[in-house]
Design an enzyme around this catalytic site. Structure first.
Site, PDB file in Angstrom:
ATOM      1  N   LYS A  13       0.825  -1.207   0.000  1.00 32.66           N
ATOM      2  CA  LYS A  13       0.000   0.000   0.000  1.00 32.66           C
ATOM      3  C   LYS A  13       0.868   1.270   0.000  1.00 32.66           C
ATOM      4  O   LYS A  13       0.597   2.188  -0.760  1.00 32.66           O
ATOM      5  CB  LYS A  13      -0.934   0.026   1.228  1.00 32.66           C
ATOM      6  CG  LYS A  13      -1.935  -1.133   1.262  1.00 32.66           C
ATOM      7  CD  LYS A  13      -3.008  -0.935   2.315  1.00 32.66           C
ATOM      8  CE  LYS A  13      -2.482  -0.880   3.745  1.00 32.66           C
ATOM      9  NZ  LYS A  13      -1.849  -2.134   4.224  1.00 32.66           N
ATOM     10  N   ARG A  87      -9.755   0.325   9.049  1.00 32.89           N
ATOM     11  CA  ARG A  87      -9.285  -1.039   9.282  1.00 32.89           C
ATOM     12  C   ARG A  87     -10.310  -1.888  10.026  1.00 32.89           C
ATOM     13  O   ARG A  87     -10.056  -3.054  10.292  1.00 32.89           O
ATOM     14  CB  ARG A  87      -8.010  -0.990  10.107  1.00 32.89           C
ATOM     15  CG  ARG A  87      -6.751  -1.447   9.337  1.00 32.89           C
ATOM     16  CD  ARG A  87      -5.602  -1.112  10.234  1.00 32.89           C
ATOM     17  NE  ARG A  87      -4.379  -1.757  10.001  1.00 32.89           N
ATOM     18  CZ  ARG A  87      -3.299  -1.129   9.535  1.00 32.89           C
ATOM     19  NH1 ARG A  87      -3.369   0.107   9.122  1.00 32.89           N
ATOM     20  NH2 ARG A  87      -2.165  -1.762   9.480  1.00 32.89           N
ATOM     21  N   ARG A 126      11.673  -5.499   4.335  1.00 33.52           N
ATOM     22  CA  ARG A 126      11.192  -4.133   4.160  1.00 33.52           C
ATOM     23  C   ARG A 126      12.036  -3.132   4.939  1.00 33.52           C
ATOM     24  O   ARG A 126      12.440  -3.391   6.070  1.00 33.52           O
ATOM     25  CB  ARG A 126       9.746  -4.089   4.656  1.00 33.52           C
ATOM     26  CG  ARG A 126       9.060  -2.789   4.433  1.00 33.52           C
ATOM     27  CD  ARG A 126       7.605  -3.007   4.281  1.00 33.52           C
ATOM     28  NE  ARG A 126       6.922  -2.945   5.569  1.00 33.52           N
ATOM     29  CZ  ARG A 126       5.615  -2.745   5.678  1.00 33.52           C
ATOM     30  NH1 ARG A 126       4.865  -2.638   4.598  1.00 33.52           N
ATOM     31  NH2 ARG A 126       5.056  -2.694   6.853  1.00 33.52           N
ATOM     32  N   ARG A 159      11.250  -1.415  10.651  1.00 33.40           N
ATOM     33  CA  ARG A 159      10.295  -1.139  11.722  1.00 33.40           C
ATOM     34  C   ARG A 159      10.223  -2.320  12.677  1.00 33.40           C
ATOM     35  O   ARG A 159      10.225  -3.463  12.241  1.00 33.40           O
ATOM     36  CB  ARG A 159       8.907  -0.889  11.125  1.00 33.40           C
ATOM     37  CG  ARG A 159       8.763   0.498  10.566  1.00 33.40           C
ATOM     38  CD  ARG A 159       7.541   0.687   9.726  1.00 33.40           C
ATOM     39  NE  ARG A 159       6.379  -0.090  10.125  1.00 33.40           N
ATOM     40  CZ  ARG A 159       5.240  -0.117   9.427  1.00 33.40           C
ATOM     41  NH1 ARG A 159       5.135   0.584   8.319  1.00 33.40           N
ATOM     42  NH2 ARG A 159       4.226  -0.842   9.822  1.00 33.40           N
ATOM     43  N   ARG A 170      -0.131  -9.441  13.092  1.00 31.74           N
ATOM     44  CA  ARG A 170      -0.777  -8.393  12.287  1.00 31.74           C
ATOM     45  C   ARG A 170      -1.643  -9.014  11.191  1.00 31.74           C
ATOM     46  O   ARG A 170      -2.716  -8.505  10.870  1.00 31.74           O
ATOM     47  CB  ARG A 170       0.275  -7.466  11.680  1.00 31.74           C
ATOM     48  CG  ARG A 170       0.978  -6.625  12.739  1.00 31.74           C
ATOM     49  CD  ARG A 170       2.168  -5.890  12.185  1.00 31.74           C
ATOM     50  NE  ARG A 170       1.756  -4.763  11.360  1.00 31.74           N
ATOM     51  CZ  ARG A 170       2.567  -4.129  10.532  1.00 31.74           C
ATOM     52  NH1 ARG A 170       3.825  -4.520  10.399  1.00 31.74           N
ATOM     53  NH2 ARG A 170       2.133  -3.108   9.828  1.00 31.74           N
TER      54      ARG A 170
HETATM   55  P1  AMP Z   1       0.579   0.329   9.321  1.00 37.14           P
HETATM   56  O1  AMP Z   1       1.840   1.064   9.112  1.00 37.14           O
HETATM   57  O2  AMP Z   1      -0.564   0.884   8.532  1.00 37.14           O
HETATM   58  O3  AMP Z   1       0.728  -1.158   9.114  1.00 37.14           O
HETATM   59  O4  AMP Z   1       0.166   0.540  10.860  1.00 37.14           O
HETATM   60  C1  AMP Z   1       1.028   0.177  11.925  1.00 37.14           C
HETATM   61  C2  AMP Z   1       0.217  -0.058  13.186  1.00 37.14           C
HETATM   62  O5  AMP Z   1      -0.510   1.135  13.537  1.00 37.14           O
HETATM   63  C3  AMP Z   1      -0.855  -1.121  13.053  1.00 37.14           C
HETATM   64  O6  AMP Z   1      -0.348  -2.439  13.250  1.00 37.14           O
HETATM   65  C4  AMP Z   1      -1.834  -0.708  14.162  1.00 37.14           C
HETATM   66  O7  AMP Z   1      -1.343  -1.030  15.441  1.00 37.14           O
HETATM   67  C5  AMP Z   1      -1.798   0.814  14.048  1.00 37.14           C
HETATM   68  N1  AMP Z   1      -2.821   1.302  13.077  1.00 37.14           N
HETATM   69  C6  AMP Z   1      -2.606   1.894  11.874  1.00 37.14           C
HETATM   70  N2  AMP Z   1      -3.759   2.195  11.277  1.00 37.14           N
HETATM   71  C7  AMP Z   1      -4.740   1.799  12.113  1.00 37.14           C
HETATM   72  C8  AMP Z   1      -6.165   1.808  12.041  1.00 37.14           C
HETATM   73  N3  AMP Z   1      -6.827   2.305  10.979  1.00 37.14           N
HETATM   74  N4  AMP Z   1      -6.845   1.289  13.096  1.00 37.14           N
HETATM   75  C9  AMP Z   1      -6.223   0.791  14.186  1.00 37.14           C
HETATM   76  N5  AMP Z   1      -4.887   0.724  14.301  1.00 37.14           N
HETATM   77  C10 AMP Z   1      -4.139   1.221  13.273  1.00 37.14           C
END
Ligand code: AMP
Length: 215
Positions: A13, A87, A126, A159, A170
């Site tokens: 994404k 999400r 990554r 990360r 996840r």
């Molecule tokens: P990402 O970089 O989008 O994978 O987000 C990293 C982490 O942030 C996720 O594993 C969640 O803990 C939190 N997070 C990001 N977006 C959301 C969302 N829309 N709802 C809840 N938690 C989120």
């Protein structure tokens, strides 16, 4: 153009968003990037979010919805792409309510589909820019200079939540809580399902065809 980009963590994404933003000049709103900035700045929201993020769980809806509504209110561009948000079905409903009230509903839903085994491989290689959030891969999507972001010259990092055990958690969270969001959108919009097991350029080409074909 108001776009929601769905897909599991590691589906590509972030990579596709950068390309879409460069080409269509929409604002990029990544909930994950915003949360990481809040954490780095040591804000109350960042502190509340960190435990959830590090364990691979979702941050509670009420925190995320408020944060994303504020982010959408702040942008000056006419269009945006939402990355990593919504999400959960509850987040999607709250988002629709807010956007409908503002007369700016979501127009396009893109869903990147990738096998879990490919995701695990992708995420372990990554690397991310801690400044702008740009995403690279040690084999498949290298930066021009190793370990340095092409956009702003900042150092690339792995990360902590790209660790394999956290990745598995996840993915479980994604299947349980985010896959139902696809069904939610299918109920009132066309969801464009894209085979994202292929390379970034091939996925990019499909996305362009979809976006260029919009009325
Ligand atoms: P990402 O970089 O989008 O994978 O987000 C990293 C982490 O942030 C996720 O594993 C969640 O803990 C939190 N997070 C990001 N977006 C959301 C969302 N829309 N709802 C809840 N938690 C989120």
């Amino acid at each position: 153009m108001r776009i929601v980009l769905l897909g599991a963590p590691g589906a590509g994404k972030g990579t596709q968003c950068k390309r879409i933003v460069d080409r269509y000049h929409v604002a990029h709103l990544s909930s994950g990037d915003i949360l990481r900035k809040e954490r780095a700045a040591g804000t109350a929201l960042g502190k509340k979010a960190q435990g959830y993020m590090d364990s691979g769980a979702l941050v509670p809806d009420e925190l995320i919805v408020a944060m994303m509504k504020e982010a959408i209110d702040e942008i000056s561009e006419t269009g945006f792409i939402l990355d990593g948000f919504p999400r959960t079905v509850n987040q999607a409903k709250e988002l629709d309510k807010a956007l409908d009230a503002g007369g700016i509903p979501i127009e396009v839903v893109l869903n990147l589909e990738v096998n879990d085994t490919i995701i695990a491989e992708r995420m372990s290689g990554r690397r991310s820019c801690q400044k702008c959030g740009a995403v690279y891969h040690v084999r498949n999507l290298k930066s021009q200079v190793e370990g340095v972001c092409d956009y702003d010259g900042a150092v690339l990092i792995q990360r902590p939540d790209d660790d394999l055990a956290v990745v598995k958690k996840r993915l479980k969270t994604y299947h349980e809580q985010t896959v139902p969001v696809i069904d939610y959108y299918e109920g009132h919009l066309t969801v464009n399902h894209i085979d994202a097991n292929q390379g970034a350029d091939a996925v990019d080409k499909i996305i362009c065809e979809i976006l260029d074909g919009l009325p």
